[in-house]
Design a protein around this motif. Structure first.
Motif, mmCIF file in Angstrom:
data_model
loop_
_atom_site.group_PDB
_atom_site.id
_atom_site.type_symbol
_atom_site.label_atom_id
_atom_site.label_comp_id
_atom_site.label_asym_id
_atom_site.label_seq_id
_atom_site.Cartn_x
_atom_site.Cartn_y
_atom_site.Cartn_z
ATOM 1 N N ALA A 61 -46.997 -20.386 52.929
ATOM 2 C CA ALA A 61 -45.621 -19.924 52.748
ATOM 3 C C ALA A 61 -45.034 -19.424 54.059
ATOM 4 O O ALA A 61 -45.727 -18.786 54.867
ATOM 5 N N GLN A 62 -43.747 -19.678 54.259
ATOM 6 C CA GLN A 62 -43.030 -19.218 55.441
ATOM 7 C C GLN A 62 -41.939 -18.209 55.091
ATOM 8 O O GLN A 62 -41.901 -17.117 55.624
ATOM 9 N N MET A 63 -41.048 -18.580 54.178
ATOM 10 C CA MET A 63 -39.850 -17.784 53.943
ATOM 11 C C MET A 63 -39.472 -17.838 52.467
ATOM 12 O O MET A 63 -39.600 -18.882 51.825
ATOM 13 N N LEU A 64 -39.021 -16.711 51.933
ATOM 14 C CA LEU A 64 -38.401 -16.657 50.610
ATOM 15 C C LEU A 64 -36.899 -16.509 50.816
ATOM 16 O O LEU A 64 -36.459 -15.698 51.638
ATOM 17 N N SER A 65 -36.107 -17.267 50.080
ATOM 18 C CA SER A 65 -34.658 -17.182 50.260
ATOM 19 C C SER A 65 -33.947 -17.465 48.943
ATOM 20 O O SER A 65 -34.515 -18.079 48.033
ATOM 21 N N PHE A 66 -32.693 -17.014 48.851
ATOM 22 C CA PHE A 66 -31.829 -17.359 47.726
ATOM 23 C C PHE A 66 -30.381 -17.185 48.173
ATOM 24 O O PHE A 66 -30.096 -16.528 49.188
ATOM 25 N N GLY A 67 -29.460 -17.778 47.421
ATOM 26 C CA GLY A 67 -28.037 -17.655 47.714
ATOM 27 C C GLY A 67 -27.352 -16.754 46.703
ATOM 28 O O GLY A 67 -27.715 -16.728 45.524
ATOM 29 N N ALA A 107 -29.905 -14.803 51.443
ATOM 30 C CA ALA A 107 -30.877 -13.735 51.681
ATOM 31 C C ALA A 107 -32.216 -14.369 52.007
ATOM 32 O O ALA A 107 -32.584 -15.393 51.426
ATOM 33 N N SER A 108 -32.969 -13.782 52.938
ATOM 34 C CA SER A 108 -34.250 -14.366 53.329
ATOM 35 C C SER A 108 -35.259 -13.261 53.619
ATOM 36 O O SER A 108 -34.890 -12.134 53.967
ATOM 37 N N PHE A 109 -36.540 -13.630 53.483
ATOM 38 C CA PHE A 109 -37.619 -12.667 53.671
ATOM 39 C C PHE A 109 -38.844 -13.404 54.191
ATOM 40 O O PHE A 109 -39.216 -14.467 53.676
ATOM 41 N N ASN A 110 -39.480 -12.834 55.227
ATOM 42 C CA ASN A 110 -40.663 -13.427 55.838
ATOM 43 C C ASN A 110 -41.871 -13.249 54.914
ATOM 44 O O ASN A 110 -42.290 -12.128 54.616
ATOM 45 N N LEU A 111 -42.465 -14.365 54.487
ATOM 46 C CA LEU A 111 -43.594 -14.313 53.560
ATOM 47 C C LEU A 111 -44.961 -14.419 54.234
ATOM 48 O O LEU A 111 -45.986 -14.293 53.553
ATOM 49 N N THR A 112 -44.988 -14.675 55.545
ATOM 50 C CA THR A 112 -46.292 -14.929 56.178
ATOM 51 C C THR A 112 -47.277 -13.767 56.013
ATOM 52 O O THR A 112 -48.476 -14.020 55.843
ATOM 53 N N PRO A 113 -46.850 -12.482 56.022
ATOM 54 C CA PRO A 113 -47.840 -11.418 55.808
ATOM 55 C C PRO A 113 -48.357 -11.343 54.364
ATOM 56 O O PRO A 113 -49.314 -10.619 54.090
ATOM 57 N N PHE A 114 -47.706 -12.076 53.434
ATOM 58 C CA PHE A 114 -48.047 -11.967 52.018
ATOM 59 C C PHE A 114 -48.724 -13.228 51.487
ATOM 60 O O PHE A 114 -48.835 -13.402 50.267
ATOM 61 N N ARG A 115 -49.152 -14.114 52.394
ATOM 62 C CA ARG A 115 -49.793 -15.352 51.955
ATOM 63 C C ARG A 115 -51.025 -15.055 51.108
ATOM 64 O O ARG A 115 -51.832 -14.200 51.445
ATOM 65 N N GLY A 116 -51.137 -15.774 49.975
ATOM 66 C CA GLY A 116 -52.264 -15.583 49.081
ATOM 67 C C GLY A 116 -52.129 -14.379 48.179
ATOM 68 O O GLY A 116 -53.045 -14.094 47.398
ATOM 69 N N GLN A 117 -50.997 -13.664 48.250
ATOM 70 C CA GLN A 117 -50.799 -12.472 47.438
ATOM 71 C C GLN A 117 -49.733 -12.725 46.359
ATOM 72 O O GLN A 117 -49.129 -13.794 46.296
ATOM 73 N N THR A 118 -49.515 -11.725 45.546
ATOM 74 C CA THR A 118 -48.465 -11.755 44.531
ATOM 75 C C THR A 118 -47.364 -10.780 44.933
ATOM 76 O O THR A 118 -47.651 -9.649 45.351
ATOM 77 N N ILE A 119 -46.110 -11.204 44.825
ATOM 78 C CA ILE A 119 -44.980 -10.333 45.137
ATOM 79 C C ILE A 119 -44.014 -10.304 43.962
ATOM 80 O O ILE A 119 -44.057 -11.171 43.078
#
Length: 736
Positions: free
Chosen positions: A141-147, A227-239
């Motif tokens: 995962a790289q980025m979470l985003s939505f409009g 809106a965007s959020f960096n997911l790289t620190p959360f790889r393999g986790q649940t958010i």
């Protein structure tokens, strides 16, 4: 006693607002107070499915909702540029969400018995609705985003009051990522500068209504926000991501959020430490030392890393370019950066100094003045009409700078621009393509590639190399990972970008399906499966089409004001490399411009032109020449002088000379004998290709019959034909 008296006016003003707010809400009694006990349960998973992108649904695990059921509604009809992906989207409201369709002259104010909480401004919040989604984060995962968009009935009466209705989207209950272009939280007051300018009062609004005027809210954000959020620190986790809206201070006057296209972007690349990227000291051109973290780009190191990874560009290169072009956004070496200074407004001309002490002018009423653009990304219209500096920029050209809605969008455009135009560009005309070094990029930014002159002459490569090396980069390979070769894609994409121009865009594919904004219905339309449209008014406006069909894609632009336009197309082919197409010109308010573009999976994209081969039959064994005449179709705003004549080829063969005839035709003359390798006999298609001076490909075809016959062969064939004809005539005459 004197100390306490000074609070009396504040208390009286607050009481006045409370009374005004209550009387306003009660003046429309048709919106009844609702009881949540009478409502049927909602299907919470359907709310999640309405906003999840198709490629992200697999990571969705569960959803929870608190509030009154009427505060959510899934729409399939278009509203305010939604849906932006797929056929549905979600409205989350502090009132009754299903009442959103209508016009701004309709007043809605409901008390629905929703949840309670605290607003971002610290006020008690009522009618709070919260939708929480739980997602598994994949290892790449790289980025979470939505409009999203935000609309409210609070404007204009209750601006600058305690009634600060709000919308947030918090990751894991803490980090709010639903932010406005200036990175402020979405509240009534904060959203006002980015919304339509409504006047009158909240019950009887006047002035500028939302565009399109298809919802009941008085004020709506002009552009769809991402809106965007960096997911790289959360790889393999649940958010979790919790979307929340609420009324501040009371439960009157409804507000709503429009939400769609929640997606997880994926990809893998060489890790770059965001702390090193953010905190490495750089010696700027004015002699000062600073870091990314100390600049206007503070906090964006993860965005550089994520978007660089997505496009396989070293993120350190993008930071180095910002350091050279605009002192990391702190000054203006050329016309390049950013926001106008505090003393310059959009209504007054203002002079200001850059980081080098040079004087520049912000001109009132101009459009292309480089907002949120620290990278020197230019508009192709090199005219002084929309130039916002005096004198011209450091290229010696009065060329406007692109404007973006926020820094993250200019970073994305730069990453895309580097990947498509240099690193993985297959080349056309005088541009060799596949430039993967700093010096190669600089040398390719010359006239043969559509640029005023080589940036190498301006010390671009030398300066960028210094910054790039300071950050730990290798100037001999700016890819990420190093040595990366664009793979053969599993799914090909056709990517349209409409940059910083006031027009609506609609794409029609070869079988008549459409995606974009339909000006006739004033609605977003998306008939192409898995196509994604960023929404009306976004800058840049983005349309991505997956698995495009071969054939003609019609780009229709409709002007919303008098201004230049700029459309760029990146076409991926089966090898994974890109071809590009750029069209720019002027458009008037209400004017419609149609741009036909041809696409093929094997060859990429190009502009179609008309071609006429003359004569229609020619002999490659005889001496002499023939011509192919290139003509620009009506409606295509390019001129013959835009063609780089050194790139003209007919079936891959160069002409012996070219000339423009009657300002309407470019005549390319070819040696007949150069075509002796082609098959002879029946008429066959001959294709003429060329590149414009900006690198855009053009192509057109005509049919001609080619023969390979010497004079003796022709003479013998003629005698044989004559003998056959005579023999038949004599036989017929004598009856045998």
């Amino acid at each position: 006693m004197t100390q306490n008296l000074k609070f009396i006016p504040v208390i009286l003003f607050t009481l006045f607002l409370l009374q005004s707010h209550t009387s306003t809400a009660q003046s429309r009694t048709s919106n009844a107070v609702l009881s949540p006990q009478t409502l049927s349960p909602i299907d919470i998973s359907s709310l999640a499915n309405a906003i999840l992108a198709p490629d992200t649904s697999q990571f969705f695990t569960s959803a929870a909702f608190t509030g009154a059921d009427v505060q959510t509604h899934v729409f399939t009809q278009g509203l305010q540029g939604f849906p932006t992906n797929g056929n549905s989207f979600l409205v989350l409201s502090s009132g009754v969400a299903s009442q959103a369709p209508g016009t701004a002259s309709t007043f809605v104010s409901n008390t629905v018995g929703g949840g309670t909480g605290v607003s971002p401004d610290g006020f008690n919040a009522l009618d709070v609705a919260t939708l929480t989604l739980t997602l598994n984060v994949p290892n790449d995962a790289q980025m979470l985003s939505f409009g999203f968009k935000f609309g409210t009935e609070e404007n204009p009466t209750f601006l600058n009051s305690v009634f600060q209705d709000f919308f947030t989207a918090k990751i894991n209950g803490s980090t709010n990522i639903a932010l406005l272009p200036n990175n402020d939280t979405v509240t009534v007051d904060n959203a006002d500068p980015f919304s339509n300018d409504i006047t009158g009062d909240s019950t009887l609004p006047t002035g500028e209504f939302p565009s399109p005027n298809d919802v009941v809210y008085n004020a709506v954000l002009r552009n769809t926000q991402t809106a965007s959020f960096n997911l790289t620190p959360f790889r393999g986790q649940t958010i979790t991501i919790a979307f929340q809206i609420g009324d501040a201070f009371d439960s009157a006057l409804d507000s709503a959020a429009f939400i769609d296209n929640l997606r997880i972007e994926r990809g893998g690349c060489t890790p770059v430490d965001p702390n090193v990227l953010a905190n490495t000291p750089l010696a700027l051109a004015d002699g000062s030392m600073t870091t990314l973290q100390q600049s206007p780009l503070a906090g964006l190191a993860p965005v550089f890393i994520d978007l660089g990874c997505k496009h396989h560009v070293d993120p350190r290169l993008m930071v180095a370019i910002a350091a050279h072009e605009s002192l990391l956004g702190l000054g203006l070496p050329g016309t390049r950066h950013v926001n106008p200074p505090s003393q310059a407004t959009t209504t007054d001309d203002g002079f200001f100094a850059d980081g080098l002490g040079r004087q520049w002018q912000w001109k009132a009423g101009t459009k292309f003045c480089g907002k949120f653009n620290p990278f020197g990304l230019l508009h192709p219209d090199a005219t002084t009409t929309f130039d916002c500096v005096d004198p011209p920029n450091d290229l010696g050209v009065a060329q406007p700078v692109l404007k973006f809605d926020r820094y993250t969008l200019s970073i994305e455009y730069l990453a895309e621009h580097l990947a498509v135009d240099w690193l993985y560009f297959k080349g056309d005309g005088g541009c060799p393509g596949f430039q993967t070094t700093v010096s190669g990029i600089a040398n390719n930014a010359g006239a043969s590639c559509g640029y005023p002159r080589s940036e190498e002459e301006l010390g671009w490569a030398a300066n960028v190399t210094i910054f790039f090396q300071d950050l730990g980069g290798d100037p001999n390979d700016v890819r990420n990972p190093r040595g990366f070769t664009q793979p053969r894609p599993e799914r090909i994409k056709l990517v349209f970008r409409k940059i910083d121009d006031p027009s609506d865009i609609l794409i029609t594919d070869p079988i008549g399906r459409r995606v974009g904004f339909n000006v006739q219905t004033q609605q977003i339309i998306n008939e192409i499966p898995e196509a994604v449209f960023s929404g009306r008014g976004t800058s840049p406006a983005k349309i991505d089409i997956v698995d495009p069909l071969d054939g003609t894609y019609m780009v229709t632009l409709t002007g919303t004001s008098d201004s230049p336009y700029f459309v760029k197309l990146f076409a991926q082919n089966v090898t994974g490399t890109f071809s590009r197409l750029t069209v720019a010109g002027d458009i008037s308010k209400g004017e419609t411009i149609k741009i036909p573009t041809q696409y093929s999976k094997e060859g990429g994209s190009f502009l179609p032109i008309n071609v006429r081969v003359d004569p229609r039959t020619f002999n490659t064994k005889s001496r002499g020449v023939f011509t192919a005449r290139a003509m620009i179709p009506a409606g295509l705003e390019i001129s013959l002088s835009d063609i780089n004549t050194s790139t003209i080829r007919l079936q891959g063969i160069a002409p012996v000379r070219t000339q423009i005839a009657n300002k309407k035709q470019l005549v390319a003359t070819f040696n007949r004998r150069d075509f002796i390798a082609l098959s002879s006999g029946k008429a066959q298609k001959l294709t003429l290709t060329a590149a414009l001076k900006d690198g855009t490909l053009i192509r057109g075809s005509d049919t001609a019959r080619i023969i390979h016959t010497t004079f003796f062969n022709q003479f013998s064939a003629g005698l044989a034909s004559l003998f056959t004809t005579l023999s038949r005539s004599i036989g017929t005459f004598f009856g045998f």
